[in-house]
Design an enzyme around this catalytic site. Structure first.
Site, PDB file in Angstrom:
ATOM      1  N   GLY A  11       1.846  -1.292   0.664  1.00 60.22           N
ATOM      2  CA  GLY A  11       1.664  -0.450  -0.670  1.00 60.22           C
ATOM      3  C   GLY A  11       2.736   0.553  -0.277  1.00 60.22           C
ATOM      4  NE  ARG A  25      21.448  12.335   4.076  1.00 60.17           N
ATOM      5  CZ  ARG A  25      21.767  13.506   2.962  1.00 60.17           C
ATOM      6  NH1 ARG A  25      21.404  14.798   3.290  1.00 60.17           N
ATOM      7  NH2 ARG A  25      22.143  13.356   1.864  1.00 60.17           N
ATOM      8  NE  ARG A  72       0.709  -6.110  -0.468  1.00 63.47           N
ATOM      9  CZ  ARG A  72       0.071  -5.238   0.160  1.00 63.47           C
ATOM     10  NH1 ARG A  72       0.109  -5.047   1.336  1.00 63.47           N
ATOM     11  NH2 ARG A  72      -0.306  -3.999  -0.601  1.00 63.47           N
ATOM     12  CG  ASP A 103      -4.211  -2.214   8.146  1.00 63.81           C
ATOM     13  OD1 ASP A 103      -3.451  -2.387   6.816  1.00 63.81           O
ATOM     14  OD2 ASP A 103      -5.245  -2.450   8.117  1.00 63.81           O
ATOM     15  N   GLY A 104      -1.261  -3.772   8.125  1.00 63.12           N
ATOM     16  CA  GLY A 104      -0.666  -5.042   8.102  1.00 63.12           C
ATOM     17  C   GLY A 104       0.887  -5.050   8.477  1.00 63.12           C
ATOM     18  CB  THR A 126      -0.935   3.716   4.222  1.00 63.33           C
ATOM     19  OG1 THR A 126      -2.104   3.294   3.211  1.00 63.33           O
ATOM     20  CG2 THR A 126      -1.316   4.076   5.671  1.00 63.33           C
ATOM     21  CB  ILE A 127      -2.192   7.022  -0.376  1.00 59.86           C
ATOM     22  CG1 ILE A 127      -2.901   5.815  -1.033  1.00 59.86           C
ATOM     23  CG2 ILE A 127      -0.938   7.174  -0.854  1.00 59.86           C
ATOM     24  CD1 ILE A 127      -3.405   5.764  -2.501  1.00 59.86           C
ATOM     25  CG  ASP A 128      -5.576   3.326   1.756  1.00 57.25           C
ATOM     26  OD1 ASP A 128      -5.502   3.813   0.690  1.00 57.25           O
ATOM     27  OD2 ASP A 128      -5.121   2.233   1.876  1.00 57.25           O
ATOM     28  CG  ASP A 130      -5.950   2.399   6.344  1.00 54.67           C
ATOM     29  OD1 ASP A 130      -4.975   2.910   6.660  1.00 54.67           O
ATOM     30  OD2 ASP A 130      -6.102   1.483   5.517  1.00 54.67           O
ATOM     31  NE  ARG A 163     -20.299  13.231 -22.627  1.00 55.18           N
ATOM     32  CZ  ARG A 163     -19.330  12.982 -23.468  1.00 55.18           C
ATOM     33  NH1 ARG A 163     -17.968  12.836 -23.215  1.00 55.18           N
ATOM     34  NH2 ARG A 163     -19.763  12.719 -24.704  1.00 55.18           N
ATOM     35  NE  ARG A 172      -6.271  -0.880   2.989  1.00 57.03           N
ATOM     36  CZ  ARG A 172      -5.663  -1.728   3.950  1.00 57.03           C
ATOM     37  NH1 ARG A 172      -5.273  -2.800   3.688  1.00 57.03           N
ATOM     38  NH2 ARG A 172      -5.280  -0.941   4.875  1.00 57.03           N
ATOM     39  CE  LYS A 214     -24.853  21.504  -9.214  1.00 58.65           C
ATOM     40  NZ  LYS A 214     -24.297  20.936  -7.857  1.00 58.65           N
ATOM     41  NE  ARG A 244     -18.972   9.350 -21.866  1.00 62.74           N
ATOM     42  CZ  ARG A 244     -20.447   9.282 -22.304  1.00 62.74           C
ATOM     43  NH1 ARG A 244     -20.991   8.660 -21.474  1.00 62.74           N
ATOM     44  NH2 ARG A 244     -20.466   9.636 -23.531  1.00 62.74           N
TER      45      ARG A 244
END
Length: 320
Positions: A11, A25, A72, A103-104, A126-128, A130, A163, A172, A214, A244
C-alpha cells in the site's frame, strides 16, 4: 557496491516520494548509480528498471503516493520468482536494493536476501504503524492528521444534530491510527483490535454521558475490529441514540506528507543507503526514541509489539 535500486511495494503511504528522493540523492552523492523499479516486485520481475538522476526526483518531496508506483506480486513469493528478480538486477550490475513498504514487502525482501547475493535495506512505509521494531512508520503521522481533520469536521455536524458518529479508520490488525486519533481528536470512545469490542461497556459509557448532558459522541473504530455499519447495528440494538457512520477509507493514504513524515523520509533514505554501502546483507531501518536505527531484518520482523497500556489509560480517562 556501485549500483543500488529503489522500489516501493504494498500500500502507498505519504512520504514515500520524499524517501525515494532522499535515497536517490544521497546515493548519488556517494558516487552510486541509482535505479528505480516501477510497480514494486512485479515490476522487478518484468525488468521495469530505469536509471535515476538528481533531476529524476525533483519536485516530489511534497507529493503523496509514489512516483515508482506500487503493485502486489504473487510470483515474487515463489522461490523461482525471486531467482528471476535477482537475475534482473544482476543483469544491470545492481547489488543493493532499497525496499519501501510494509510487513509483506519486508518478508519478500528477507527471502530475497537469504536466497541470493542481493543486499537489501528495508524502510517502513505504511500508514498502519504495524511494524513493531520501529516507533513510527512512514506515513502514519500524515494519516493520523488526516483523520483528525475529518473528526473536527464531523464533530461540528454531530454536535449540531445531537448524534453519535462511528468513524471507521484504517490500520488492519493494529489500532494505532484509531488510538492516536482518539486522543488527539478528543473522541468519546475508541475501539481497537488490541482491546476488542465490549459492547455492553461501550453502550453503558454512551448512556452515562447522555445522563451527564452529552448529546453527541465520536467513536473511533479500527477496521480490524468490525465495520462501522456492523457496530452501528449492534449499538442500535442496545441504545436509542441516533447513530451515524463515516468510513474514511483511502483518503487516509493520500495527501501531502507532514513535516514529521518528511523528516523521517529523509533520515530513513540516508540510513538505508549507508547500510548498503557498509555491506549489510539485510537491514530494517527504523526510529526508536528519535534515533534512526538499522536492525537485522529477520529480527525486526519478530520484534515484540509496543506496550500501549499508558496511551489506553490516558484515552480511557479523557474519553469519560
Amino acid at each position: 557496491m556501485k549500483k543500488i535500486a529503489v522500489l516501493t511495494s504494498g500500500g502507498d503511504a505519504p512520504g514515500m516520494n520524499a524517501c525515494i528522493r532522499a535515497a536517490v540523492r544521497f546515493g548519488l552523492s556517494k558516487n552510486m548509480e541509482m535505479y528505480g523499479v516501477m510497480r514494486g516486485y512485479e515490476g522487478l520481475l518484468k525488468g521495469d528498471i530505469f536509471r535515476m538522476f538528481r533531476h529524476s526526483v525533483t519536485d516530489i518531496i511534497q507529493r503523496g503516493g509514489t512516483i515508482l508506483k506500487t503493485a502486489r506480486s504473487e510470483r515474487f513469493f515463489d522461490e523461482e520468482g525471486r531467482k528471476e528478480a535477482r537475475d534482473r538486477l544482476a543483469a544491470l550490475g545492481i547489488e543493493g536494493l532499497v525496499v519501501i513498504g510494509g510487513d509483506g514487502s519486508f518478508n519478500g525482501a528477507a527471502k530475497l536476501a537469504c536466497e541470493t547475493d542481493i543486499k537489501v535495506a528495508c524502510i517502513p512505509g505504511t500508514i498502519d504503524n504495524d511494524l513493531n521494531y520501529t516507533d513510527y512508520t512512514l506515513g502514519f503521522d500524515t494519516a493520523v492528521n488526516t483523520v483528525l481533520n475529518a473528526v473536527n469536521n464531523i464533530r461540528d455536524t454531530m454536535s449540531s444534530h445531537d448524534r453519535v458518529c462511528i468513524v471507521e479508520v484504517m490500520g488492519r490488525s493494529c489500532g494505532d491510527i484509531a488510538l492516536f486519533s482518539a486522543i488527539g481528536g478528543g473522541a468519546d470512545a475508541v475501539v481497537t483490535p488490541e482491546k476488542g469490542l465490549d459492547l455492553d461497556a461501550l453502550a453503558a459509557q454512551l448512556k452515562q454521558g447522555e445522563k451527564l448532558g452529552k448529546s453527541s459522541n465520536i467513536i473511533l473504530l479500527s477496521e480490524g475490529v468490525c465495520s462501522a455499519q456492523s457496530l452501528k447495528e449492534q449499538l442500535a440494538a442496545v441504545t436509542d441514540m441516533t447513530l451515524r457512520t463515516v468510513t474514511l477509507g483511502h483518503v487516509q493514504r493520500g495527501g501531502s506528507p507532514s513535516l514529521r513524515d518528511r523528516l523521517l523520509a529523509a533520515r530513513f533514505g540516508v540510513k538505508a543507503i549507508e547500510c548498503l554501502i557498509a555491506g549489510k546483507n539485510a537491514a530494517a531501518v527504523g526510529v526508536r526514541n528519535e534515533e534512526i536505527v538499522a536492525d537485522d531484518l529477520q529480527k525486526a520482523l519478530v520484534y515484540p509489539a509496543a506496550d500501549r497500556s499508558e496511551l489506553f489509560k490516558v484515552c480511557e480517562i479523557l474519553c469519560r
